[in-house]
Design a protein around this motif. Structure first.
Motif, short mmCIF file in Angstrom:
data_model
loop_
_atom_site.label_atom_id
_atom_site.label_comp_id
_atom_site.label_asym_id
_atom_site.label_seq_id
_atom_site.Cartn_x
_atom_site.Cartn_y
_atom_site.Cartn_z
N LEU B 171 1.51 -1.21 -0.14
CA LEU B 171 0.47 -0.19 -0.19
C LEU B 171 0.58 1.11 0.15
O LEU B 171 0.25 2.48 -0.18
N GLY B 172 1.54 0.65 0.30
CA GLY B 172 2.96 2.48 0.12
C GLY B 172 2.82 3.35 1.86
O GLY B 172 2.32 4.43 1.27
N LEU B 173 2.05 2.72 2.65
CA LEU B 173 1.58 3.66 3.42
C LEU B 173 2.17 3.35 5.37
O LEU B 173 2.81 1.86 4.63
N SER B 174 2.76 4.44 5.65
CA SER B 174 2.83 3.65 7.68
C SER B 174 1.88 3.65 8.23
O SER B 174 0.29 4.39 7.94
N TYR B 175 1.40 2.49 8.97
CA TYR B 175 0.57 2.50 10.22
C TYR B 175 0.89 4.74 10.75
O TYR B 175 -0.56 4.77 11.03
N TRP B 176 1.32 5.38 10.80
CA TRP B 176 1.20 6.80 11.13
C TRP B 176 -0.17 7.14 10.10
O TRP B 176 -0.78 8.40 10.97
N ASP B 177 0.38 7.41 8.78
CA ASP B 177 -0.36 7.74 8.11
C ASP B 177 -1.79 7.60 7.75
O ASP B 177 -2.53 8.38 8.22
N LEU B 178 -2.17 6.13 8.78
CA LEU B 178 -3.26 5.99 9.15
C LEU B 178 -3.72 6.50 10.09
O LEU B 178 -4.89 6.86 10.54
N PHE B 179 -3.31 6.71 10.87
CA PHE B 179 -3.65 7.06 12.01
C PHE B 179 -3.83 8.56 12.09
O PHE B 179 -4.57 8.95 12.57
N ILE B 180 -2.81 9.59 11.16
CA ILE B 180 -3.08 11.24 10.78
C ILE B 180 -4.50 10.92 9.49
O ILE B 180 -4.41 11.88 9.46
N GLY B 181 -4.69 9.87 9.21
CA GLY B 181 -5.69 9.88 8.05
C GLY B 181 -4.79 10.61 6.69
O GLY B 181 -5.27 10.64 5.90
N ASN B 182 -3.59 9.85 5.94
CA ASN B 182 -3.18 10.55 5.56
C ASN B 182 -3.71 9.21 4.10
O ASN B 182 -2.79 8.13 4.06
N ARG B 183 -5.00 9.04 4.18
CA ARG B 183 -5.56 7.85 3.16
C ARG B 183 -6.24 7.83 2.57
O ARG B 183 -7.33 9.01 3.18
N GLY B 184 -6.98 7.25 1.55
CA GLY B 184 -8.58 7.55 1.51
C GLY B 184 -9.35 6.78 1.44
O GLY B 184 -9.03 5.86 3.11
N SER B 186 -13.66 7.63 3.98
CA SER B 186 -14.56 8.51 3.71
C SER B 186 -14.40 9.41 4.75
O SER B 186 -12.96 9.00 5.58
N LEU B 187 -14.66 11.00 4.64
CA LEU B 187 -14.29 11.89 5.17
C LEU B 187 -13.86 11.87 6.56
O LEU B 187 -13.41 12.80 7.00
N GLY B 188 -15.01 11.61 7.55
CA GLY B 188 -14.59 11.61 8.69
C GLY B 188 -14.02 10.39 9.46
O GLY B 188 -13.96 10.24 10.29
N GLU B 189 -13.87 9.24 8.69
CA GLU B 189 -13.30 8.31 8.88
C GLU B 189 -12.07 8.00 9.22
O GLU B 189 -11.54 7.25 9.63
N VAL B 190 -11.25 9.09 8.72
CA VAL B 190 -9.99 8.62 8.18
C VAL B 190 -8.88 8.66 8.79
O VAL B 190 -8.19 8.38 9.42
N CYS B 191 -9.14 10.52 10.04
CA CYS B 191 -8.32 10.55 11.21
C CYS B 191 -8.70 10.11 12.21
O CYS B 191 -9.62 10.64 13.05
N ILE B 192 -7.58 8.86 12.99
CA ILE B 192 -7.45 8.34 14.25
C ILE B 192 -7.99 9.03 15.41
O ILE B 192 -8.46 9.23 16.19
N LEU B 193 -6.80 10.36 15.13
CA LEU B 193 -6.00 10.61 16.23
C LEU B 193 -7.34 11.76 16.61
O LEU B 193 -7.77 11.65 17.59
N ALA B 194 -7.71 12.41 15.68
CA ALA B 194 -9.05 13.23 16.02
C ALA B 194 -10.39 12.16 16.26
O ALA B 194 -11.15 12.18 17.69
N LEU B 195 -11.27 10.89 16.14
CA LEU B 195 -11.52 10.43 16.86
C LEU B 195 -11.61 9.49 18.31
O LEU B 195 -12.12 10.16 18.91
N LEU B 196 -10.64 9.94 18.66
CA LEU B 196 -9.66 9.21 20.06
C LEU B 196 -9.76 10.23 20.45
O LEU B 196 -10.04 10.21 21.68
N LEU B 197 -9.70 12.04 20.27
CA LEU B 197 -9.47 12.76 20.69
C LEU B 197 -11.12 12.85 21.38
O LEU B 197 -11.31 13.24 22.54
N GLY B 198 -11.57 12.87 20.50
CA GLY B 198 -13.37 12.91 20.94
C GLY B 198 -14.02 11.64 21.64
O GLY B 198 -14.73 12.26 22.15
N GLY B 199 -13.29 10.82 20.98
CA GLY B 199 -13.59 9.69 22.18
C GLY B 199 -13.41 10.04 23.63
O GLY B 199 -13.73 9.34 24.95
N VAL B 200 -11.99 9.87 23.94
CA VAL B 200 -11.92 10.43 24.97
C VAL B 200 -12.64 11.87 25.77
O VAL B 200 -12.80 11.87 27.54
#
Lengths: 431, 318
Positions: B171-184, B186-200
């Motif tokens: 895929l040419g991606l790192s886990y960090w890319d996935l974590f911060i949302g650098n991937r294709g 849905s618009l609200g699902e990509v950035c795990i960091l932001a979602l976790l912020l809301g979850g916490v």
């Protein structure tokens, strides 16, 4: 169970004060859990003295009532009643002399030592003592259990917000409490004695520990949580045992008495003093000087509010008892009765009325119900008219602590619906 | 004084929490993901979100007016549904698609069942499921992050599903890319960091508990680690599975929906585990690359059943 706002700081450090002698008292004929007294011993224009028995009955569950001041019986009529709207009551116009009955002379410790269990029980009965925690069940009946009692718990948890009367009793009357416990122990012969106090009353805990040091009784420090002082909760917290559904504490060999009841028993036996006064907390945001008062029964609520004034704000509601289980009064002219543990003058800020909204199934009531019920589901069954379903969900085990309605973000009247449905179910069962 | 006293049954005091307060706090917790979406996908994301929210709020107000009920859009629940519908869409999908999803969510999945508290299925997810069935083309055309133009890029999960990639290296991606949302995605699902912020935030405010999200995510992780790789047992990439697709969005914000999940903590753990199993099965063997939406919808239907059989132990009942 959950920790809720306490508001106890208003009065917890204020020593018990004797309330002003009322010029007039109203003594309702129903101040206990049971039937209204049907044998009135006085008639209008009779002169009565403090401590004189005014009304009693011949059989059934009841406790007699006594004059709380000296004066003249002015009328026997229906008066506002704090629990049941209106009730037949004896009105006494005071003569200001506060004369006591001649027979109210203290017993010597020798005399007390010679009393048998049956005689002690008779004294408790004649003195009209009921459970002062609020349930007002006649104390002499609980002192004649059908099964042997292993554990006697003195309940000083006092978990209702605002109320501090039991806290002050534990601090100021620890000697009387010890005397009362010894008397109860002589009657029921328990194996273990525990005194239960929530950990938000450190001074009370210290005083009781000091008072029972050499006696081998346990002072059990409970976590502060509502409704820790409920009979079922206090038994579980002290003994790690549960009262089976539909049974009473004595079925598992446990007797619970409130600290106020124990003090009343000690005073009845040692001082020959019937139950005509009690300690209560008069508090709330509307009062400039909230207090713990020793009040003559039959004193009107408005007289007591005056003594704790001036009013900082016009009270929007007057509650007899605590804010979680107490009863809203429709007039300040109701008299205080044996079960009155407090009077609260609350303004709107303490109770914003909000419209009831739908249940969003957040589960807060389920999470907090001390009995492990699903109150929201029970309320829905009631709304559908399915009392049979409500019963199968355990509605009759509800202790009506009100926590479900307290935590509900939709302000749903859950416990209110449950109370009404329980009455209906009991009526159907009695048919 | 006497004629002005207010008389009601106990209790005479309440916790200050209200339903509207809870809903708006959830909306607040969703904001970081929305802001990040703007940054990743550009202004197109804003129009999709605005369209979703406006359609949801408008539909709710219209239906309540038409039925002669009190209009309760200010409680924030329709707003939340609209926002969640948008979060489940590709950033460059036509704005009428977002509107259609929100209208379905509110009109069919929520109001037709009686409104707030009465719906069986999570409205936003029902809206998404409707869109996937009605306009699959728009729902599966995802755009490349940080280009701000409609340059398409498949999601990592679909690449793996189609056999075009087999792991992070392809895929040419790192886990960090996935974590911060650098991937294709849905618009609200990509950035795990932001979602976790809301979850916490929601956890700290006591609005959600850990039970559903943790059991959901952990089950997917374990399941995909065990069965996720065609090369054999226990060779799947659990971390990749957690960070990709809509798992975190679904587990934190949708599976925790009060109305459509069980009320007891025990029930919520069962609910989360079942959601996780279904997600794993769909991702590994199903026809879709992603299974979060359908697994939650299926479990929504099972929530009343879970409540029926999983209850708290009653005091004094052996």
């Amino acid at each position: 169970m959950v920790r809720i706002e306490e508001h106890k700081h208003l009065t917890e450090n204020k020593p018990i004060e004797q309330a002003v002698l009322p010029a007039r008292v109203v003594i309702p004929l129903l101040q206990h859990l049971g039937k209204t007294l049907d044998r009135v011993l006085v008639k209008p224009q009779d002169h009565v003295r403090r401590g004189e028995c005014l009304a009693t009955s011949d059989k059934g569950v009841f406790a007699p009532v006594h004059a709380s001041i000296s004066g003249t019986v002015s009328q026997i009529a229906d008066f506002p009643h704090p629990v049941s709207g209106f009730c037949r009551a004896i009105e006494i116009e005071g003569d200001g002399k506060d004369e006591a009955l001649d027979t109210m002379k203290p017993r010597t410790s020798d005399e007390v030592a010679r009393l048998t269990a049956a005689e002690l029980r008779a004294i408790v009965f004649e003195s009209g003592i009921v459970g002062l925690g609020g349930a007002t069940f006649p104390a002499h009946i609980k002192l004649a259990p059908a099964k042997p009692i292993e554990d006697f718990i003195v309940n000083g948890a006092e978990c209702e917000p605002y109320l501090t009367a039991d806290n002050r009793l534990l601090i100021e009357k620890s000697r009387e409490i010890v005397d009362g416990i010894k008397l109860v122990a002589r009657i029921i012969q328990p194996k273990n004695i525990s005194i239960a106090i929530e950990n938000n009353k450190p001074q009370a805990i210290r005083c009781m520990r000091e008072a029972v040091k050499s006696l081998g009784w346990r002072v059990v420090v409970l976590k502060t949580a509502y409704p820790q002082g409920g009979e079922k909760q206090v038994i579980k917290s002290c003994l790690r045992r549960e009262v089976p559904s539909g049974k009473l504490p004595f079925d598992i060999g446990v007797l619970v008495h409130n600290v106020g009841t124990v003090v009343a028993i000690a005073e009845a036996v040692y001082l020959r003093k019937p139950l005509y006064e009690r300690v209560m907390t008069v508090s709330g945001a509307c009062l400039e000087n909230p207090k713990n008062l020793l009040v003559r029964l039959g004193t009107l609520v408005e007289d007591l509010l005056k003594q704790c004034g001036p009013m900082t704000r016009e009270p929007k509601r007057i509650i007899m008892g605590g804010p979680m289980m107490g009863i809203a009064q429709f007039t300040p002219q109701t008299p205080v009765i044996k079960g009155t543990s407090g009077i609260l003058a609350l303004d709107e800020a303490e109770e914003k009325e909000q419209e009831e909204s739908f249940c969003v199934r957040c589960g807060a009531c389920v999470e907090n119900c001390p009995i492990g019920l699903n109150p929201g589901l029970i309320a829905l069954a009631i709304a559908k008219g399915r009392l049979d379903l409500a019963e199968s969900y355990g509605i009759m085990d509800c202790i009506e602590c009100g926590l479900c309605a307290y935590v509900c973000p939709g302000r749903r009247h859950i416990v209110q619906a449950i109370k009404a449905a329980k009455l209906k179910i009991r009526k159907q069962q009695n048919k | 004084m006497a004629d002005k006293l207010f008389v009601a049954h106990a209790p005479h005091m309440h916790k200050t929490e209200s339903i509207a307060g809870i809903m708006w706090r959830v909306n607040l917790a969703l904001i970081p993901s929305g802001l990040v979406a703007l940054f990743i996908f550009g202004p197109a994301a804003l129009w999709v979100m605005a369209s979703g929210v406006l359609a949801a709020v408008g539909t709710e107000a219209f239906i309540q007016k038409a039925r002669g009920q009190k209009v309760t859009v200010s409680d924030g629940s329709a707003f939340m549904t609209g926002l969640l519908v948008a979060y489940n869409l590709p950033a460059h999908c036509p704005i009428w698609v977002a509107a259609a999803g929100s209208i379905f969510a509110i009109a069919i999945a929520k109001q037709a069942f009686g409104g707030l508290g009465r719906n069986i299925f999570n409205p936003a997810l029902a809206g998404r499921a409707f869109l996937v069935a009605a306009w699959p083309k728009y729902m599966t055309t995802f755009t490349k992050p940080f280009v701000y133009d409609a340059v398409t890029q498949a999601t990592p999960l679909s690449l793996i599903k189609e056999g075009k990639a087999s792991g992070m290296v392809d895929l040419g991606l790192s886990y960090w890319d996935l974590f911060i949302g650098n991937r294709g995605g849905s618009l609200g699902e990509v950035c795990i960091l932001a979602l976790l912020l809301g979850g916490v935030y929601l956890l700290c405010r006591g609005i959600i508990t850990w039970h559903t999200p943790v059991s959901f995510i952990a089950t997917v992780a374990v399941f995909m680690w065990a069965f996720g790789s065609p090369e054999g047992l226990f060779r799947g990439d659990a971390l990749f599975q957690i960070l990709s697709g809509g798992l975190v969005l679904g587990a934190v914000f949708m599976a925790t929906d009060y109305v459509t999940s069980p009320v007891t903590k025990k029930g919520q753990v069962i609910f989360g585990i079942c959601c996780g199993l279904l997600t794993g099965v769909i991702r590994r063997w199903g026809g879709y690359p992603e299974g979060v939406c359908y697994s939650i919808l299926v479990m929504n239907a099972a929530a009343p059943l879970i409540d029926r059989f999983v209850q708290k132990r009653r005091y004094g009942v052996a």
